[in-house]
Design an enzyme around this catalytic site. Structure first.
Site, short mmCIF file in Angstrom:
data_model
loop_
_atom_site.label_atom_id
_atom_site.label_comp_id
_atom_site.label_asym_id
_atom_site.label_seq_id
_atom_site.Cartn_x
_atom_site.Cartn_y
_atom_site.Cartn_z
N ASN A 95 0.81 -1.22 0.00
CA ASN A 95 0.00 0.00 0.00
C ASN A 95 0.85 1.28 0.00
O ASN A 95 0.35 2.35 -0.35
CB ASN A 95 -0.91 -0.06 1.26
CG ASN A 95 -1.59 1.24 1.58
OD1 ASN A 95 -2.49 1.66 0.86
ND2 ASN A 95 -1.16 1.90 2.65
N TYR A 161 3.57 8.67 -11.20
CA TYR A 161 2.58 7.91 -10.41
C TYR A 161 1.75 7.04 -11.34
O TYR A 161 1.55 5.85 -11.09
CB TYR A 161 1.71 8.93 -9.67
CG TYR A 161 0.69 8.35 -8.72
CD1 TYR A 161 1.05 8.01 -7.42
CD2 TYR A 161 -0.64 8.18 -9.10
CE1 TYR A 161 0.10 7.49 -6.53
CE2 TYR A 161 -1.59 7.68 -8.22
CZ TYR A 161 -1.21 7.34 -6.94
OH TYR A 161 -2.15 6.84 -6.06
#
Ligand code: NAD
Length: 265
Positions: A95, A161
């Site tokens: 995560n 990203y």
């Protein structure tokens, strides 16, 4: 919702687990009866205090500092978790992430590398090191890679990203194929715009951007951390026992747009 029968007794390992989404996921898994090992960049005392203050972990939480870009350190982290709980984690949640809000040509090579390192290579290392141990024990498990709707569509100000999250999608499939014979299911959980965490901190500084983000979501709502945690629980339940190599996209329809609205200017 209950954890899958073949996961009991369940022990979850969550990287970047002191972030907003990570803490919500730790809480939901603990309430479902899992032990929860959280790794994050914070020091031991500070991290343990944040975990304690978050509450809701039913005394089943454990914090150990972790930098997912450090492969050897990730091995040491899993050793500490195994020693603490006396067993190997059978739910792995990759995560941890960072984000740089800049157009591609404005980014430095260092900023680019950092994002690929944490968001993609870090997820690979965390999943790999955890999966090796689980397979060695011959136990089934679940791996969830936390992706993003941005892995589906190029976003003007999130180039590194978006690239890292797109890579994570293929990493999910490669891992799923390799680990299927061992009974380890691997899926991606891909949220859309969340009113917390990485994007929440941006929205706090720029309310106009938040308003534009809201307008850009076809269902007209931002996602809550509880909403993401509930989907994680689903992926770790018997309801998802035939699912591997998939993406659970929870984006309110964002990826249905031809191209994302320019919300980050
Ligand atoms: N917030 C959003 O809008 C959103 C949307 C889609 C996907 N996501 C994904 O959800 C996940 C969680 O994000 P969040 O919004 O809770 O952000 P967050 O910043 O609150 O949490 C991320 C955590 O990762 C940690 N971290 C960063 N680098 C690390 C490293 N090298 N090693 C270990 N830990 C590290 C941070 O310290 C932080 O606690 C991320 O994978 C993110 O890409 C978030």
């Amino acid at each position: 919702m209950e954890l899958a029968k073949d996961l009991k007794p369940a022990l979850a390992a969550i990287s970047g687990g002191l972030g907003d989404i990570g803490l919500a996921m730790a809480g939901v898994l603990a309430r479902a009866g899992a032990g929860v090992a959280v790794g994050d960049l914070h020091g031991q005392a500070e991290g343990a205090a944040i975990l304690q203050a978050a509450g809701g972990l039913e005394g089943q939480g454990y914090f150990q500092p972790l930098d997912v870009t450090d492969g050897a350190g990730t091995g040491v982290w899993f050793d500490a978790v195994e020693t603490h709980f006396g067993r190997v984690p059978n739910i792995l949640v990759a995560n941890a992430a960072v984000v740089t809000l800049k157009p591609l040509l404005s980014m430095t090579a260092e900023e680019w590398s950092r994002e690929i390192q944490v968001n993609l290579t870090g997820a690979y290392l965390f999943a790999k090191v955890g999966a090796e141990r689980l397979r060695r024990e011959g136990r089934p498990g679940r791996i969830v890679l936390v992706g993003s709707w941005a892995g589906h569509a190029p976003h003007p100000d999130l180039p590194a990203y978006s690239v890292a999250k797109a890579g994570l999608r293929m990493l999910t499939k490669c891992l799923a194929l390799e680990l299927a014979p061992a009974g380890i299911l691997v899926n991606e959980l891909a949220p859309g715009y969340v009113d917390a965490g990485l994007s929440g901190r941006i929205y706090e500084k720029d309310s106009a951007m938040k308003a534009r983000a809201l307008e850009g979501v076809p269902i007209g709502k931002l996602l809550s951390v509880e909403g993401i945690a509930a989907q994680l629980l689903y992926l770790c339940s018997d309801l998802a026992s035939h699912m591997t190599g998939s993406t659970l996209l929870v984006d309110g329809g964002l990826s249905l747009l031809q191209g994302p609205q320019r919300v980050h200017e």
